[in-house]
Design an enzyme around this catalytic site. Structure first.
Site, mmCIF file in Angstrom:
data_model
loop_
_atom_site.group_PDB
_atom_site.id
_atom_site.type_symbol
_atom_site.label_atom_id
_atom_site.label_comp_id
_atom_site.label_asym_id
_atom_site.label_seq_id
_atom_site.Cartn_x
_atom_site.Cartn_y
_atom_site.Cartn_z
ATOM 1 N N GLY A 10 23.955 2.359 -8.172
ATOM 2 C CA GLY A 10 25.275 2.697 -7.631
ATOM 3 C C GLY A 10 25.998 3.707 -8.508
ATOM 4 N N ASP A 55 40.563 -3.331 -4.696
ATOM 5 C CA ASP A 55 41.906 -3.394 -4.093
ATOM 6 C C ASP A 55 41.880 -4.180 -2.775
ATOM 7 O OD1 ASP A 55 40.307 -1.073 -3.311
ATOM 8 O OD2 ASP A 55 41.958 -0.496 -2.016
ATOM 9 N N TYR A 73 34.450 -8.019 3.601
ATOM 10 C CA TYR A 73 34.157 -7.461 2.272
ATOM 11 C C TYR A 73 35.177 -7.961 1.247
ATOM 12 C CZ TYR A 73 34.284 -4.012 -1.508
ATOM 13 O OH TYR A 73 34.338 -3.407 -2.737
ATOM 14 N N THR A 104 28.991 -2.963 -0.679
ATOM 15 C CA THR A 104 30.241 -2.222 -0.467
ATOM 16 C C THR A 104 30.364 -1.583 0.924
ATOM 17 O OG1 THR A 104 29.261 -0.254 -1.460
ATOM 18 C CG2 THR A 104 30.530 -1.701 -2.923
#
Length: 300
Positions: A16, A107, A130, A67
């Protein structure tokens, strides 16, 4: 013997954006164990436990995450496996062996209401699968009794990998006009900055366990981020097909993604800056740095 002071670090998620930057910078600490997917399946918890027992790392840095926000709505099993179960297993190992765990959150654990910058104490309230899976992972770490640092970050991009920056540059070379969401507000944050912050925290043994917001300073919308990318690109001599005024601002609703997104992702960085004695860069400065790096390597 000088090698006695070197550390053995287990780093996940090395393919990643954040994992790549971490692997690049952590090598100064000693041995970085960063197994590929073929070497270790992170969705197999017994394999992960077995690997930990064999290799006995002295620090764990978990940059692995599922993600794909929209895909997570339907691919719940994999999402929970990587975002909840894996952090839980890593934290339990860290607690048992009294080693530190560094973990990256998002966030998206907040509901995105209001206009203010949130502190780490703000109530959570994820809007999508998620976000819920990431919050569950955070909670598992907090409940484990391990020594941990959770960095909650937002809008990650880098010179490599798939991200908003790379997508915008690609599209600006192909299209005459673009429509970009303008009612989600946050701070674009470079993967390299996260790696830098992690290294500073790693060097300090006195950082209290807890959640820390790690994002660039300032705020913008995805539309503002895109416009800044194009402006910087033109300044750096990129060939763009896109015209200056051809970037239309649209609403989240008009964009119509499957998973709901938080509208306010402003995160206060006071706690992190105070704890580490640093000042985080403004998002525009971090962007210029990443784009300068990108300019020297061809677009992927």
């Amino acid at each position: 013997n000088s090698t006695d002071t070197l550390m053995k670090i287990f780093l996940t998620g090395v393919t990643g954006q954040v994992g790549f930057e971490l692997q690049r910078s952590l090598s100064l600490w000693g041995e970085v164990l960063a197994p590929t997917r073929h070497e270790l399946d992170l969705s197999d918890m017994s394999a992960v436990s077995h690997w930990l027992e064999i290799h006995a790392p002295e620090c764990i840095i978990n940059a692995a995450a599922y993600t794909a926000v929209d895909k997570a709505e339907t691919d719940l099993q994999t999402t929970l496996c990587i975002n909840q179960d894996l952090p839980c297993v890593l934290a339990q190992y860290a607690a048992r062996h009294a080693i530190r765990l560094f973990h990256y959150s998002t966030d998206y654990v907040y509901d995105g209401s209001g206009q203010d910058f949130r502190s780490e104490e703000a109530p959570t309230g994820p809007l999508n699968a998620y976000g819920r899976s990431k919050l569950a992972g955070d909670q598992a770490i907090m409940d484990s009794g391990a020594s941990y640092i959770i960095f909650r970050t937002s809008w990650i991009y880098a010179a490599r990998g798939n991200n908003f920056l790379k997508t915008m540059l690609r599209l600006a070379g192909q299209r005459d006009h673009l429509s970009i969401v303008a009612d989600q507000i946050g701070a674009p944050t470079s993967a390299r900055l996260l790696a830098d912050v992690t290294n500073i925290a790693l060097a300090r043994r006195d950082v209290p366990s807890g959640v820390y917001h790690a994002v660039c300073r300032g705020e913008t919308s995805w539309h503002g981020f895109a416009c800044q990318i194009f402006e910087t690109a033109r300044r750096m001599g990129y060939e763009l097909r896109l015209q200056n005024d051809a970037v239309q601002a649209i609403t989240t609703e008009a964009y119509g993604a499957p998973a709901p997104r938080p509208l306010n992702s402003r995160l206060s960085v006071e706690k992190l800056e105070k704890t580490l004695g640093i000042r985080l860069p403004h998002w525009q400065d971090a962007l210029s740095l990443t784009m300068a790096e990108l300019a020297f390597s061809p677009l992927q």
